[in-house]
Design a protein around this motif. Structure first.
Motif, PDB file in Angstrom:
ATOM      1  N   ASN A 208      -1.345  14.289  53.374  1.00 34.12           N
ATOM      2  CA  ASN A 208       0.036  13.819  53.755  1.00 34.12           C
ATOM      3  C   ASN A 208       0.653  13.404  52.657  1.00 34.12           C
ATOM      4  O   ASN A 208       0.365  12.671  51.800  1.00 34.12           O
ATOM      5  CB  ASN A 208      -0.444  12.450  54.548  1.00 34.12           C
TER       6      ASN A 208
ATOM      7  N   ALA B 285       0.292  17.017  56.972  1.00 33.15           N
ATOM      8  CA  ALA B 285       1.680  16.367  57.127  1.00 33.15           C
ATOM      9  C   ALA B 285       2.501  16.228  56.064  1.00 33.15           C
ATOM     10  O   ALA B 285       2.186  15.728  55.095  1.00 33.15           O
ATOM     11  CB  ALA B 285       1.171  14.926  57.793  1.00 33.15           C
TER      12      ALA B 285
ATOM     13  N   TYR C 258      -5.290  14.380  62.637  1.00 33.39           N
ATOM     14  CA  TYR C 258      -4.012  14.075  61.825  1.00 33.39           C
ATOM     15  C   TYR C 258      -4.845  14.169  60.383  1.00 33.39           C
ATOM     16  O   TYR C 258      -6.075  14.410  60.174  1.00 33.39           O
ATOM     17  CB  TYR C 258      -3.427  13.116  62.116  1.00 33.39           C
ATOM     18  N   SER C 259      -4.064  13.625  59.413  1.00 32.17           N
ATOM     19  CA  SER C 259      -4.569  13.215  58.063  1.00 32.17           C
ATOM     20  C   SER C 259      -3.768  12.162  57.540  1.00 32.17           C
ATOM     21  O   SER C 259      -2.717  12.442  57.498  1.00 32.17           O
ATOM     22  CB  SER C 259      -4.565  14.621  57.242  1.00 32.17           C
TER      23      SER C 259
ATOM     24  N   ASN D  55       7.442  15.310  60.157  1.00 29.64           N
ATOM     25  CA  ASN D  55       7.696  14.131  60.673  1.00 29.64           C
ATOM     26  C   ASN D  55       9.241  14.048  60.381  1.00 29.64           C
ATOM     27  O   ASN D  55       9.817  14.165  59.174  1.00 29.64           O
ATOM     28  CB  ASN D  55       7.063  13.013  60.063  1.00 29.64           C
TER      29      ASN D  55
END
Length: 288
Positions: free
Chosen positions: A204, A245, A199-200, A33
């Motif tokens: 993350n 992530a 996603y998670s 990200n």
């Protein structure tokens, strides 16, 4: 529509078993990200609470925490991925292409997939004109990379009840905000359906390191525990998707990058686990 009206319920044993591409058992949706934090607003996250715990503007300390990630941490993540032949999905604020063109260009040249992540790091429900924000994000990424994004992750996974319809109306084909399953599931919209992408919120580094305050080693331990169980389940339930992530200002710092590198190596060592971009997962799933 509410989320329960967009997604039909289905248990793992009730859906067709899908074989993964080239025999893969688990497709690892690895997401980096990158964001733009404006100094004129309260910071999206805080590592250093202000004295008396009252938000301050400008919040130089926490702005600089994130800025370090864009100046230094990102490049560590890039090197870690290049050394292992991994091409992640880049969850990117559209304006990063303008504010940090060196970061966006390096990711583009390395073959990373660009996934829309809002235009700036502002919660979706605080945007006055969502349609304009989504349109500007899609158009900016398209100009920079030569093609529009097919995936979307809201800043902080934020949505309003109309966001999914707006995304579908702007050509988005998968959305990672619906963290509801280990496989893509169809999501109804006012246009054509789109797919959720697993996603998670637990694999993350924000909740794990900055919210739950685990040691960095928790990233590898938790990731491998999840991967091993999904690999076992895939034997009878078909190929699954595992989201992972990270953020440059958290996992890209000197005292954590080694743990992330060890985690990526451990994933790659497991037969049946394959790193895959969101676009590739989508194409495989639709074909299957």
């Amino acid at each position: 529509m509410k989320p329960v009206d967009r997604i039909d319920y289905a248990a793992p044993q009730d859906r067709p078993r899908r074989s993964g591409p080239d025999g893969a058992k688990v497709l690892v949706f690895f997401v980096v990200n990158v964001e733009e934090w404006g100094i004129e607003r309260p910071m999206p996250r805080q590592v250093l609470p202000a004295p008396t715990n009252l938000p301050v503007v400008p919040d130089l300390a926490n702005w600089a925490w994130h800025e370090y990630g864009m100046r230094v941490g990102f490049w560590r993540l890039l090197k870690a991925c290049e050394a292992r032949g991994i091409r992640p999905t880049l969850s990117i604020n559209g304006n990063v292409c303008n504010a940090y063109p060196a970061v966006a260009q390096a990711a583009h040249e390395a073959g990373w997939e660009f996934m829309g992540h809002g235009f700036k790091q502002v919660p979706t429900h605080q945007i006055e004109d969502q349609r304009a924000m989504v349109r500007e994000t899609v158009e900016t990424i398209a100009r920079f990379t030569g093609k529009p994004p097919v995936g979307w992750l809201g800043p902080g996974l934020t949505q309003t009840l109309e966001t999914t319809d707006i995304l579908a109306g702007h050509g988005i084909r998968y959305c990672a905000d619906y963290v509801v399953d280990d496989v893509p599931v169809p999501v109804r919209t006012a246009h054509d359906p789109i797919w959720s992408m697993p996603y998670s919120v637990e694999l993350n580094d924000i909740p794990m390191i900055m919210v739950q305050h685990h040691r960095a080693a928790e990233l590898q331990e938790r990731t491998m525990a999840q991967l091993n169980r999904l690999l076992d389940e895939a034997q009878t339930e078909g190929c699954k998707v595992m989201g992972l992530a990270v953020h440059p200002y958290i996992s890209g710092v000197p005292h954590r990058i080694g743990v992330l590198e060890a985690t990526l190596d451990a994933i790659a060592s497991r037969p049946g686990a394959v790193f895959a971009q969101g676009r590739d997962i989508l194409e495989w799933w639709e074909a299957a």
